[in-house]
Design an enzyme around this catalytic site. Structure first.
Site, short mmCIF file in Angstrom:
data_model
loop_
_atom_site.label_atom_id
_atom_site.label_comp_id
_atom_site.label_asym_id
_atom_site.label_seq_id
_atom_site.Cartn_x
_atom_site.Cartn_y
_atom_site.Cartn_z
N SER A 1 33.87 18.83 52.69
CA SER A 1 35.25 18.52 52.38
C SER A 1 35.25 16.89 52.02
O SER A 1 34.90 16.09 52.96
CB SER A 1 36.27 18.67 53.50
OG SER A 1 37.43 17.77 53.36
N HIS B 1 34.94 21.01 48.60
CA HIS B 1 36.37 21.41 49.17
C HIS B 1 37.10 20.13 48.82
O HIS B 1 36.81 18.97 49.36
CB HIS B 1 36.22 21.86 50.47
CG HIS B 1 37.59 22.17 51.11
ND1 HIS B 1 37.99 23.51 51.04
CD2 HIS B 1 38.31 21.78 51.92
CE1 HIS B 1 39.10 23.64 51.60
NE2 HIS B 1 39.45 22.54 52.08
N ASP C 1 40.79 18.54 49.35
CA ASP C 1 42.16 18.69 50.33
C ASP C 1 43.16 17.76 49.76
O ASP C 1 43.14 16.73 49.85
CB ASP C 1 41.91 18.12 51.71
CG ASP C 1 40.96 19.27 52.56
OD1 ASP C 1 41.31 20.40 52.73
OD2 ASP C 1 39.84 19.02 52.97
N MET D 1 47.23 16.68 49.99
CA MET D 1 48.18 16.94 50.78
C MET D 1 49.22 15.99 50.42
O MET D 1 49.28 14.95 49.74
CB MET D 1 47.79 16.16 52.22
CG MET D 1 46.34 16.62 52.84
SD MET D 1 46.09 15.53 54.26
CE MET D 1 44.32 16.65 54.70
N HIS E 1 42.30 23.05 48.08
CA HIS E 1 42.93 23.44 49.04
C HIS E 1 44.40 22.59 49.05
O HIS E 1 44.44 21.31 49.55
CB HIS E 1 42.28 23.13 50.44
CG HIS E 1 43.11 23.31 51.78
ND1 HIS E 1 42.53 23.14 53.01
CD2 HIS E 1 44.21 24.27 52.04
CE1 HIS E 1 43.47 23.41 53.92
NE2 HIS E 1 44.58 24.19 53.27
N MET F 1 47.74 21.62 50.50
CA MET F 1 48.64 21.57 51.68
C MET F 1 49.50 20.85 50.94
O MET F 1 50.07 19.71 51.42
CB MET F 1 48.04 20.59 52.72
CG MET F 1 46.86 21.57 53.13
SD MET F 1 45.81 20.45 54.31
CE MET F 1 44.48 19.97 52.99
N MET G 1 42.45 28.64 58.70
CA MET G 1 42.61 27.20 59.40
C MET G 1 42.24 27.30 60.74
O MET G 1 42.90 28.15 61.41
CB MET G 1 43.72 26.72 58.96
CG MET G 1 44.17 26.38 57.65
SD MET G 1 43.18 25.29 56.71
CE MET G 1 43.30 23.66 57.86
N ASP H 1 37.91 26.41 57.87
CA ASP H 1 38.14 25.19 57.59
C ASP H 1 38.62 24.17 58.86
O ASP H 1 39.98 24.53 59.38
CB ASP H 1 39.21 24.92 56.52
CG ASP H 1 39.46 23.56 56.19
OD1 ASP H 1 38.85 22.42 56.43
OD2 ASP H 1 40.13 23.27 55.10
C1 DX5 Z 1 42.46 19.65 57.20
C2 DX5 Z 1 41.52 19.71 56.01
C3 DX5 Z 1 39.98 20.01 56.39
C4 DX5 Z 1 39.27 19.04 56.96
C5 DX5 Z 1 38.06 19.25 57.52
O1 DX5 Z 1 43.74 19.80 56.93
O2 DX5 Z 1 42.08 21.11 55.44
O3 DX5 Z 1 39.32 20.44 55.05
O4 DX5 Z 1 38.80 17.84 55.99
O5 DX5 Z 1 37.43 18.28 58.14
P1 DX5 Z 1 36.64 18.27 59.33
O6 DX5 Z 1 35.25 19.14 59.24
O7 DX5 Z 1 36.34 17.03 59.92
O8 DX5 Z 1 37.49 18.96 60.53
ZN ZN Z 2 41.07 22.02 53.53
#
Ligand code: DX5
Ligand code: ZN
Length: 216
Positions: free
Chosen positions: A7, A32, A34, A36, A65, A67, A136, A174
């Site tokens: 990620s 990956h 993320d 947000m 992903h 969010m 999650m 994740d």
């Molecule tokens: C959290 C993200 C994850 C995060 C994982 O909202 O969806 O993908 O980046 O990071 P680590 O491995 O540091 O928990």
């Molecule tokens: Zn994620």
């Protein structure tokens, strides 16, 4: 097949391009990404300009992903920016079946995900449509949190459900995954592993090699 999905939330954005090259050369399968929106989750990460920019520099599979609330508004733009797969939150979709169909119509792989407190049954309506379910294992919004042990039973239950329906759906996990808990997570039935801090903190190539040793 087991797949590793580092990620980039945990990357050093000063040298993001170099780190993505390293991740890819070290043999990670997916990147990956993320996204947000500051509404579905408290934090804001990054959006289209960043994804478009890194797309020009790598062929690695972009596992996005989202969010974000009401993701339907932006699916076409994510496809144009270079997403290979889009995973949406069941809690954020007004009509999850329509959202998954819209992602498919763009020619992309589909994923559905759910927060740790959301009942697994909530995704039943799309389970036989998606390529992947993302479990999650932390509350979404931030990297670097601890893996929630209750996720193991959820992965096992989901795996049973997928097998009993005769499906081949990937199970991605994740949040908080480290070299210490990876074996247990794989043994529970997961085959796509997301990791941020445990890949990007320290030497990326060494970290990926150690992850892949356990995953093969
Ligand atoms: C959290 C993200 C994850 C995060 C994982 O909202 O969806 O993908 O980046 O990071 P680590 O491995 O540091 O928990
Ligand atoms: Zn994620």
């Amino acid at each position: 097949m087991n797949k590793l999905a580092p990620s980039i939330l945990a990357a050093d954005f000063n040298i993001l391009g170099e780190q993505i090259r390293e991740v890819s050369e070290a043999g990670a399968h997916y990147l990956h990404i993320d996204v947000m929106d500051g509404l579905f989750v408290p934090s804001i990460s990054f959006g289209f300009p960043l994804i478009e920019s890194i797309r020009r520099n790598t062929d690695i599979f972009f596992d996005c992903h989202l969010m974000i609330n009401d993701p339907d508004r932006y699916l076409t733009q994510f496809a144009k920016a270079g997403a290979d797969s889009i995973t949406v939150h069941i809690e954020a979709c007004k009509d999850p079946v329509a959202t998954i169909n819209a992602i498919k119509a763009l020619g992309l792989k589909t994923g559905i995900t759910l927060c740790p407190e959301t009942p697994l049954d909530s995704i039943d309506c799309v389970l036989d449509m998606v390529d992947m379910v993302l479990v999650m294992s932390v509350h979404p919004g931030f990297g670097g949190q601890s893996f929630m042990p209750s996720s193991i039973a959820r992965i096992e239950e989901l795996k049973k459900k997928i097998v009993s329906r005769g499906l081949k759906t990937d199970i991605e996990v994740d949040g908080g995954i480290t070299l210490k808990n990876l074996r247990l997570i794989l043994d529970s039935g997961a085959n796509v592993i997301v990791s941020g801090s445990s890949i990007f903190n320290g030497d990326i190539t060494t970290n990926i090699r150690e992850f892949k040793k356990i995953m093969k």
